[in-house]
Write an enzyme that holds these catalytic residues in place. Structure first.
Site, PDB file in Angstrom:
ATOM      1  N   ASN A  26      28.549  38.552  49.092  1.00  0.00           N
ATOM      2  CA  ASN A  26      29.961  38.731  49.427  1.00  0.00           C
ATOM      3  C   ASN A  26      30.370  37.562  50.324  1.00  0.00           C
ATOM      4  OD1 ASN A  26      32.473  39.480  50.377  1.00  0.00           O
ATOM      5  ND2 ASN A  26      31.882  41.552  50.945  1.00  0.00           N
TER       6      ASN A  26
ATOM      7  N   ARG B  26      31.067  39.023  44.717  1.00  0.00           N
ATOM      8  CA  ARG B  26      32.454  39.355  44.993  1.00  0.00           C
ATOM      9  C   ARG B  26      33.295  38.122  44.682  1.00  0.00           C
ATOM     10  NH1 ARG B  26      35.604  38.823  50.607  1.00  0.00           N
ATOM     11  NH2 ARG B  26      37.573  39.799  50.017  1.00  0.00           N
TER      12      ARG B  26
ATOM     13  N   HIS C 194      40.928  42.584  48.343  1.00  0.00           N
ATOM     14  CA  HIS C 194      40.031  43.512  49.041  1.00  0.00           C
ATOM     15  C   HIS C 194      39.877  44.812  48.260  1.00  0.00           C
ATOM     16  CE1 HIS C 194      41.407  41.268  52.883  1.00  0.00           C
ATOM     17  NE2 HIS C 194      40.208  40.828  52.556  1.00  0.00           N
TER      18      HIS C 194
ATOM     19  N   ARG D 255      45.819  33.162  58.511  1.00  0.00           N
ATOM     20  CA  ARG D 255      46.928  33.228  57.567  1.00  0.00           C
ATOM     21  C   ARG D 255      48.129  33.930  58.185  1.00  0.00           C
ATOM     22  NH1 ARG D 255      43.416  35.643  52.754  1.00  0.00           N
ATOM     23  NH2 ARG D 255      41.797  35.645  54.352  1.00  0.00           N
TER      24      ARG D 255
ATOM     25  N   GLU E 283      31.251  47.105  50.713  1.00  0.00           N
ATOM     26  CA  GLU E 283      31.603  46.411  49.489  1.00  0.00           C
ATOM     27  C   GLU E 283      30.359  46.067  48.679  1.00  0.00           C
ATOM     28  OE1 GLU E 283      35.327  43.658  50.398  1.00  0.00           O
ATOM     29  OE2 GLU E 283      33.934  43.674  52.082  1.00  0.00           O
TER      30      GLU E 283
END
Length: 397
Positions: free
Chosen positions: A7, A94, A183, A242, A385
């Protein structure tokens, strides 16, 4: 089947080697603060004699350096869990942006790699790191099947009213310009855990993934009906570097009046804004220290960060016409009690009331932190995840 899950995030690499289908984690780890001071590799192996940890405090200027170090740890004399890389049968990756064509998990082929690379402009902080992870894994585990799990897949259930934009139709029909959401692997995993915990059919949830990248999803009956990110992973919440939602006029002003090129604007909004732009730091652990020291910039940054999240809670609750629970997850969502406190403050009108004592307890698995008189449950659910990716890889096999 041994599934090695990679990931690759914008400033970190999380990984696990998982034996499927029993979902037994053989080892796990984190390459943290990539490209920043204080970078390190934290590795844990789960051996017959017990858990063994190894920490490497080394410079990790790029993702490739981190992945090479991880590969060495898998067969390390002290903490290794396999004797040879050939024991890894599948590598699950991922991948942040899959566009509209990638709505499900895919075996990686040269054609798939080319399409992932073509999507770099839509996820400039992540798809290049994901792609690099694939290339490094192909060289380290040449015998393994490489599989991509796309962040955008979970959000493909959104209705058109949520993902379409009010621009000329042909820009969607011919160019695919729409909101995709990201996500998705995390939102899917924690929403499933929340549904199991609530034991309620057709529950209405808002999942809040807060890390270096941040996003939210409205999940009704197990399906995503709206999300905060859009065409690329820059929209919505304030993030590490961001800007999140921004008035489009700012972009025109930067170009026309201040002489910025479009590449400079893209770099500014993706890599120099967010909490970094507000405080000079992108890691919330650093900013939290400044907040508690009373630094004005850090205090304002936290207020902005929480305020944006509160606005999305309100809009998503309205979209679903109700709310059963909100879920905090991700590195910040799971560990930063200050963020949770500021987000839940003055949300009584929605029935959101936080228990401050429960909120201060250390992170230890899934837990409810709402007050007794809260009509909305407030859950902290550690995301996994990697496990979700392993499940999808095994299911594809």
């Amino acid at each position: 089947m041994n599934v090695f899950v990679i990931n690759s995030g914008s400033s970190s690499i999380k990984y696990q080697l998982i034996s499927m289908p029993e979902a037994k984690v053989l080892c796990s780890g984190l390459v943290d603060r990539i490209g920043l001071e204080g970078s390190k590799v934290e590795h844990k192996s789960f051996l017959p004699q017990g858990e063994v940890k190894k920490v490497l405090e080394i410079p990790v200027p790029h993702h490739s350096v981190g992945l090479q170090e991880v590969a060495k740890l898998l067969t390390d004399a002290e903490v290794g869990v396999i004797s040879d890389p050939s024991e890894v049968e599948v590598v699950g990756h991922r991948v942040v942006h899959g566009g509209e064509k990638f709505a499900s998990t895919k075996v990686i082929t040269p054609e798939i790699k080319a399409k992932i690379k073509a999507l770099f402009p839509l996820a400039p902080l992540h798809n290049p790191a994901n792609y690099l992870g694939i290339e490094v894994a192909e060289s380290i585990f040449p015998q393994a099947q490489q599989i991509a799990v796309f962040d955008t897949a979970f959000h493909q259930t959104m209705p058109a009213q949520a993902y379409r934009m009010a621009i000329p139709n042909e820009l969607y029909t011919e160019k695919g310009i729409r909101a995709y959401g990201f996500h998705g692997t995390s939102h899917k995993y924690v929403s499933q855990r929340a549904e199991e915990f609530l034991q309620k059919n057709n529950s209405k949830l808002i999942t809040i993934h807060l890390g270096n990248g941040c996003s939210m999803a409205a999940v009704e009956g197990g399906k995503c009906v709206d999300t905060s990110m859009g065409l690329g992973p820059m929209n919505g919440l304030i993030m590490g570097t961001r800007a999140g939602d921004i008035d489009q006029s700012v972009i025109f002003y930067l170009v026309r009046e201040l002489g910025y090129s479009l590449d400079e604007v893209n770099n500014l909004l993706n890599k120099k804004s967010g909490m970094l732009g507000l405080t000079g730091f992108s890691d919330m652990r650093d900013i939290s220290k400044l907040y508690h020291q009373g630094q004005a910039e850090a205090i304002l940054a936290y207020q902005l960060y929480a305020y944006r999240i509160k606005k999305y809670i309100g809009s998503f609750a309205a979209a679903m016409n109700g709310l059963d629970a909100i879920v905090f997850t991700g590195g910040v969502g799971e560990n930063d009690q200050l963020t949770r406190s500021l987000v839940c403050e003055n949300m009584d009108f929605l029935g959101i009331r936080l228990d401050s004592d429960k909120n201060k307890l250390p992170n230890n698995g899934l837990r409810a932190i709402q007050a007794e008189n809260s009509s909305v449950q407030i859950l902290v659910i550690p995301t996994n995840e990697e496990l979700e990716i392993a499940r999808q890889c095994f299911g594809l096999g």
